[in-house]
Design an enzyme around this catalytic site. Structure first.
Site, short mmCIF file in Angstrom:
data_model
loop_
_atom_site.label_atom_id
_atom_site.label_comp_id
_atom_site.label_asym_id
_atom_site.label_seq_id
_atom_site.Cartn_x
_atom_site.Cartn_y
_atom_site.Cartn_z
N TYR A 1 0.84 -1.20 0.00
CA TYR A 1 0.00 0.00 0.00
C TYR A 1 0.87 1.24 0.00
CZ TYR A 1 0.75 -0.49 5.12
OH TYR A 1 1.28 -0.65 6.38
N SER B 1 1.22 7.07 13.06
CA SER B 1 0.20 6.63 12.10
C SER B 1 -1.17 7.22 12.42
CB SER B 1 0.10 5.10 12.06
OG SER B 1 1.28 4.54 11.55
O1 76R Z 1 14.77 0.98 10.35
C1 76R Z 1 14.73 1.07 11.58
O2 76R Z 1 14.84 0.14 12.37
C2 76R Z 1 14.51 2.40 12.18
C3 76R Z 1 13.13 2.59 12.54
C4 76R Z 1 12.23 2.73 11.34
C5 76R Z 1 12.14 3.82 10.45
C6 76R Z 1 12.97 5.07 10.38
C7 76R Z 1 11.22 1.76 10.97
C8 76R Z 1 11.04 0.54 11.57
N1 76R Z 1 10.49 2.31 9.92
C9 76R Z 1 11.03 3.52 9.58
C10 76R Z 1 10.59 4.38 8.57
MN1 76R Z 1 8.74 1.56 9.20
N2 76R Z 1 7.04 0.78 8.47
C11 76R Z 1 6.04 1.51 7.85
C12 76R Z 1 4.86 0.70 7.77
O3 76R Z 1 0.81 1.00 8.20
C13 76R Z 1 1.50 1.85 8.78
O4 76R Z 1 1.02 2.53 9.74
C14 76R Z 1 2.95 2.07 8.41
C15 76R Z 1 3.50 1.19 7.29
C16 76R Z 1 5.17 -0.54 8.33
C17 76R Z 1 4.24 -1.72 8.50
C18 76R Z 1 6.54 -0.47 8.78
C19 76R Z 1 7.21 -1.49 9.43
N3 76R Z 1 8.45 3.27 8.13
C20 76R Z 1 9.35 4.27 7.96
C21 76R Z 1 8.80 5.25 7.03
C22 76R Z 1 9.50 6.51 6.52
C23 76R Z 1 9.15 7.64 7.43
C24 76R Z 1 9.90 8.92 7.15
O5 76R Z 1 11.03 8.89 6.63
O6 76R Z 1 9.33 10.01 7.48
C25 76R Z 1 7.53 4.80 6.68
C26 76R Z 1 6.53 5.46 5.74
C27 76R Z 1 7.32 3.56 7.39
C28 76R Z 1 6.15 2.82 7.35
N4 76R Z 1 9.07 -0.16 10.32
C29 76R Z 1 10.13 -0.41 11.18
C30 76R Z 1 8.36 -1.34 10.17
C31 76R Z 1 9.00 -2.37 10.93
C32 76R Z 1 8.52 -3.83 10.97
C33 76R Z 1 10.10 -1.79 11.57
C34 76R Z 1 11.08 -2.43 12.51
C35 76R Z 1 11.75 -3.60 11.88
C36 76R Z 1 13.18 -3.42 11.66
O7 76R Z 1 13.90 -3.06 12.62
O8 76R Z 1 13.62 -3.66 10.51
#
Ligand code: 76R
Length: 255
Positions: free
Chosen positions: A151, A229
């Site tokens: 999405y 969110s």
């Molecule tokens: O990478 C990291 O561990 C740092 C923390 C982190 C960042 C900066 C992180 C962790 N995300 C980041 C950035 Mn994410 N992410 C989403 C969605 O449905 C929703 O409400 C959101 C959709 C999911 C499911 C998800 C999962 N993340 C972002 C950004 C960019 C924001 C910006 O730059 O302004 C978006 C749009 C976004 C959205 N996120 C994690 C996850 C998961 C599972 C983690 C932790 C896992 C991991 O450590 O790899």
């Protein structure tokens, strides 16, 4: 002045959703269908092979519901590579039986919310574990997990709640809370976050992979309660699909 986060970009991403013209498929002569399957399979197999060459990755999924039948996901080093993939598919006999329902173009991104150290210091000094983690985000490989969810989403720019008016530290705190929720799903969900600012209609494309579809539902639901969110998230259309190997294309079409 409000500071934008530093970002690093990696591979470009194409999500392509196609529907199949089932009436035309059923009416087509046997040998035309065979040729379409052969060329479609060969196209998919060749795209998937790049995973071994470290030049990207590709996978194909069947999509549930009415929005599309097939989703192909491609990660490549350049936009030209993605453009070549689109053109190459049009040359196959399978293409004539399909219509593009939707596509999404983005580029994998890691931002300053992940690590100050990575963006401010000398990259060579950064901890190897963190460097690997970031490399993995920028050049993702598609896991073998059966289910995918895609999405697009944006951050709100409303009159009262405007993400882009918040100071960096506040955004970083909210992203840290988001990251904590995400970590609860470590090992169950892998996600690819790719920026589509300047490329497509929302700001990011979110692709989630998991072997249990309930985990996909749970992570999206739990994240809805995180302030980042609940207050600032805006979502586009959701798609859910099942991965299948190129060699199953015939079975899928004739099923
Ligand atoms: O990478 C990291 O561990 C740092 C923390 C982190 C960042 C900066 C992180 C962790 N995300 C980041 C950035 Mn994410 N992410 C989403 C969605 O449905 C929703 O409400 C959101 C959709 C999911 C499911 C998800 C999962 N993340 C972002 C950004 C960019 C924001 C910006 O730059 O302004 C978006 C749009 C976004 C959205 N996120 C994690 C996850 C998961 C599972 C983690 C932790 C896992 C991991 O450590 O790899």
């Amino acid at each position: 002045m409000v500071e934008p986060p530093a970002t690093d970009e990696g591979w470009f991403v194409l999500h392509e959703f196609r529907s199949i013209d089932w009436d035309a498929w059923r009416e087509a002569p046997e040998r035309e269908r065979e040729r379409a399957i052969e060329e479609g399979e060969s196209f998919l197999r060749h795209r998937e092979l790049v995973a071994d060459a470290e030049e990207g990755d590709s996978a194909v999924f069947s999509v549930l519901g009415h929005k599309a039948d097939l989703l192909s996901v491609h990660f490549r080093p350049t936009l030209d590579d993605l453009s070549a993939i689109e053109r190459r598919f049009e040359e196959t006999a399978l293409a004539a039986f399909t219509d593009v329902e939707r596509s999404y173009v983005s580029v994998t991104e890691v931002s300053g919310y992940v690590s100050d150290e990575y963006f401010t210091g000398d990259k060579a000094d950064v901890d190897a574990g963190l460097r690997n983690y970031i490399e993995g985000k920028l050049k993702p490989s598609i896991p073998d997990d059966e289910y995918v969810s895609f999405y697009p989403m944006s951050k709100r720019r409303g009159e009262t709640d405007n993400w882009y008016d918040l100071p960096f530290d506040e955004r970083a705190d909210l992203m840290a809370e988001h990251g904590e929720t995400g970590k609860e799903f470590a090992g169950r969900i892998s996600q690819v976050i790719a920026s589509s600012v300047g490329f497509d209609d929302h700001e990011w494309g979110v692709t989630l992979f998991g072997s249990d579809p309930t985990d996909i539902k749970d992570i999206v639901y739990e994240m809805r309660f995180d302030e980042v969110s609940s207050r600032y998230g805006e979502f586009g259309t959701f798609y859910v699909g099942r991965r299948f190997p190129a060699s199953d294309l015939g079975a899928y079409l004739n099923g």
